[in-house]
Design a protein around this motif. Structure first.
Motif, PDB file in Angstrom:
ATOM      1  N   UNK A   1      46.998  49.066  15.769  1.00  0.00           N
ATOM      2  CA  UNK A   1      48.862  48.875  15.437  1.00  0.00           C
ATOM      3  C   UNK A   1      49.417  49.132  16.724  1.00  0.00           C
ATOM      4  N   UNK A   2      48.781  49.992  17.803  1.00  0.00           N
ATOM      5  CA  UNK A   2      49.744  50.374  18.966  1.00  0.00           C
ATOM      6  C   UNK A   2      49.764  49.072  19.684  1.00  0.00           C
ATOM      7  N   UNK A   3      48.875  48.198  19.505  1.00  0.00           N
ATOM      8  CA  UNK A   3      48.700  46.987  20.511  1.00  0.00           C
ATOM      9  C   UNK A   3      49.711  45.815  19.754  1.00  0.00           C
ATOM     10  N   UNK A   4      49.642  46.155  18.657  1.00  0.00           N
ATOM     11  CA  UNK A   4      50.813  45.023  17.701  1.00  0.00           C
ATOM     12  C   UNK A   4      52.001  45.646  18.005  1.00  0.00           C
ATOM     13  N   UNK A   5      52.483  46.838  18.040  1.00  0.00           N
ATOM     14  CA  UNK A   5      53.705  47.329  18.827  1.00  0.00           C
ATOM     15  C   UNK A   5      53.902  46.928  20.052  1.00  0.00           C
ATOM     16  N   UNK A   6      52.992  46.955  21.094  1.00  0.00           N
ATOM     17  CA  UNK A   6      53.206  46.741  22.160  1.00  0.00           C
ATOM     18  C   UNK A   6      53.375  45.030  22.631  1.00  0.00           C
ATOM     19  N   UNK A   7      52.939  44.216  21.472  1.00  0.00           N
ATOM     20  CA  UNK A   7      53.468  42.799  21.863  1.00  0.00           C
ATOM     21  C   UNK A   7      54.964  42.803  21.528  1.00  0.00           C
ATOM     22  N   UNK A   8      55.487  43.300  21.002  1.00  0.00           N
ATOM     23  CA  UNK A   8      57.229  43.380  20.665  1.00  0.00           C
ATOM     24  C   UNK A   8      57.611  43.885  21.711  1.00  0.00           C
ATOM     25  N   UNK A   9      57.361  45.089  22.090  1.00  0.00           N
ATOM     26  CA  UNK A   9      58.035  45.918  23.354  1.00  0.00           C
ATOM     27  C   UNK A   9      57.699  44.966  24.530  1.00  0.00           C
ATOM     28  N   UNK A  10      56.682  44.417  24.808  1.00  0.00           N
ATOM     29  CA  UNK A  10      56.525  43.823  26.194  1.00  0.00           C
ATOM     30  C   UNK A  10      57.425  42.575  26.263  1.00  0.00           C
ATOM     31  N   UNK A  11      57.332  41.666  25.353  1.00  0.00           N
ATOM     32  CA  UNK A  11      58.408  40.516  25.372  1.00  0.00           C
ATOM     33  C   UNK A  11      59.616  40.899  25.425  1.00  0.00           C
ATOM     34  N   UNK A  12      60.287  41.995  24.680  1.00  0.00           N
ATOM     35  CA  UNK A  12      61.566  42.271  24.913  1.00  0.00           C
ATOM     36  C   UNK A  12      61.803  42.879  25.959  1.00  0.00           C
ATOM     37  N   UNK A  13      61.034  43.750  26.631  1.00  0.00           N
ATOM     38  CA  UNK A  13      61.380  44.289  27.857  1.00  0.00           C
ATOM     39  C   UNK A  13      61.315  43.311  28.997  1.00  0.00           C
ATOM     40  N   UNK A  14      60.394  42.316  28.954  1.00  0.00           N
ATOM     41  CA  UNK A  14      60.603  41.162  29.878  1.00  0.00           C
ATOM     42  C   UNK A  14      61.807  40.208  29.894  1.00  0.00           C
ATOM     43  N   UNK A  15      62.248  40.172  28.444  1.00  0.00           N
ATOM     44  CA  UNK A  15      63.578  39.461  28.279  1.00  0.00           C
ATOM     45  C   UNK A  15      64.840  40.335  28.665  1.00  0.00           C
ATOM     46  N   UNK A  16      64.713  41.608  28.557  1.00  0.00           N
ATOM     47  CA  UNK A  16      65.704  42.440  28.648  1.00  0.00           C
ATOM     48  C   UNK A  16      65.928  42.297  30.318  1.00  0.00           C
ATOM     49  N   UNK A  17      64.874  42.477  31.198  1.00  0.00           N
ATOM     50  CA  UNK A  17      64.999  42.026  32.564  1.00  0.00           C
ATOM     51  C   UNK A  17      65.760  40.768  33.085  1.00  0.00           C
ATOM     52  N   UNK A  18      65.203  39.867  32.404  1.00  0.00           N
ATOM     53  CA  UNK A  18      66.168  38.599  32.313  1.00  0.00           C
ATOM     54  C   UNK A  18      67.568  38.546  32.300  1.00  0.00           C
ATOM     55  N   UNK A  19      67.862  39.294  31.162  1.00  0.00           N
ATOM     56  CA  UNK A  19      69.069  39.348  30.767  1.00  0.00           C
ATOM     57  C   UNK A  19      70.159  40.323  31.743  1.00  0.00           C
ATOM     58  N   UNK A  20      69.305  41.284  32.246  1.00  0.00           N
ATOM     59  CA  UNK A  20      69.970  41.967  33.533  1.00  0.00           C
ATOM     60  C   UNK A  20      70.256  41.139  34.552  1.00  0.00           C
ATOM     61  N   UNK A  21      69.283  40.225  34.878  1.00  0.00           N
ATOM     62  CA  UNK A  21      69.381  39.485  36.077  1.00  0.00           C
ATOM     63  C   UNK A  21      70.786  38.668  36.038  1.00  0.00           C
ATOM     64  N   UNK A  22      70.665  37.999  34.833  1.00  0.00           N
ATOM     65  CA  UNK A  22      71.751  36.848  34.589  1.00  0.00           C
ATOM     66  C   UNK A  22      72.979  37.464  34.484  1.00  0.00           C
ATOM     67  N   UNK A  23      73.012  39.025  33.905  1.00  0.00           N
ATOM     68  CA  UNK A  23      74.534  39.445  33.750  1.00  0.00           C
ATOM     69  C   UNK A  23      75.024  39.814  35.125  1.00  0.00           C
ATOM     70  N   UNK A  24      74.142  39.799  36.319  1.00  0.00           N
ATOM     71  CA  UNK A  24      74.760  40.362  37.591  1.00  0.00           C
ATOM     72  C   UNK A  24      75.603  38.908  38.120  1.00  0.00           C
TER      73      UNK A  24
END
Length: 207
Positions: free
Chosen positions: A117-140
């Motif tokens: 279950x933790x691996x399933x949870x990790x899938x969502x957290x991982x892609x969202x974390x990567x996407x958040x980094x992208x959003x932070x960069x473009x916000x600059x």
């Protein structure tokens, strides 16, 4: 791998069709219920990836079909008056979903144990974390990135709460899928894959 190419394109197109129809409806509903698309659309994409991986037996299948679904999203560039960032961002999120599932699912053990279950949870957290980094960069560069510029509450809802909702839906679905007979030899005909891709592109442009 070559014989599974139609399967990859078919499930990528199914994902694209779901994004163009279900995703569109959920984004309209999100006016009243913020976070609804994120809570439900990743599970939809996951089960397309799951079917492609189960059928082909290829560990990289989730990323391949994500690439197909993301390419279908880019069909909006064929329309006049498009907003590039509002096309690129969804396509990138789909690619990141495929990347996260490919990386984590490659070590997934299909059992009822909590660590799975933790691996399933990790899938969502991982892609969202990567996407958040992208959003932070473009916000600059003053590009729209509301998930990271609207405050910590919005970001945490996206990163953690929506990932939690996703994990419950996906994990429940996997438990059900385990009880369904698996036919690894079933492949998709090229004509079915082509038809699905054409329908997906058409829906993406028209809706």
């Amino acid at each position: 791998m070559k014989k599974y190419i139609p399967t990859i394109f078919f499930w990528g197109a199914v994902w694209g069709i779901c994004e163009a129809t279900i995703g569109y409806a959920l984004h309209l509903a999100a006016v009243a219920l913020p976070g609804l698309p994120g809570a439900l659309m990743f599970p939809v994409g996951f089960f397309c990836m799951y079917q492609a991986r189960k059928t082909s037996g290829k560990s990289a299948a989730p990323f391949y079909i994500a690439a197909v679904a993301a390419s279908i999203k880019l069909a909006d560039f064929l329309m006049s008056g498009y907003d590039a960032i509002r096309i690129v961002n969804p396509a990138l999120s789909i690619l990141l979903e495929g990347l996260a599932v490919t990386v984590i699912y490659s070590i997934f053990i299909t059992s009822n144990r909590v660590r799975d279950y933790l691996k399933v949870l990790g899938m969502g957290v991982l892609w969202r974390a990567l996407f958040s980094v992208h959003l932070f960069i473009i916000s600059l560069f003053d590009l729209p990135a509301g998930l990271v510029t609207s405050g910590a509450g919005t970001l945490l809802r996206f990163l953690l709460l929506e990932s939690f909702y996703n994990s419950l839906i996906i994990y429940a679905g996997l438990l059900i899928a385990k009880k369904i007979p698996v036919h690894h030899s079933s492949t998709v005909r090229p004509i079915a894959a082509l038809s699905a891709c054409l329908i997906a592109v058409g829906m993406q442009i028209l809706i």
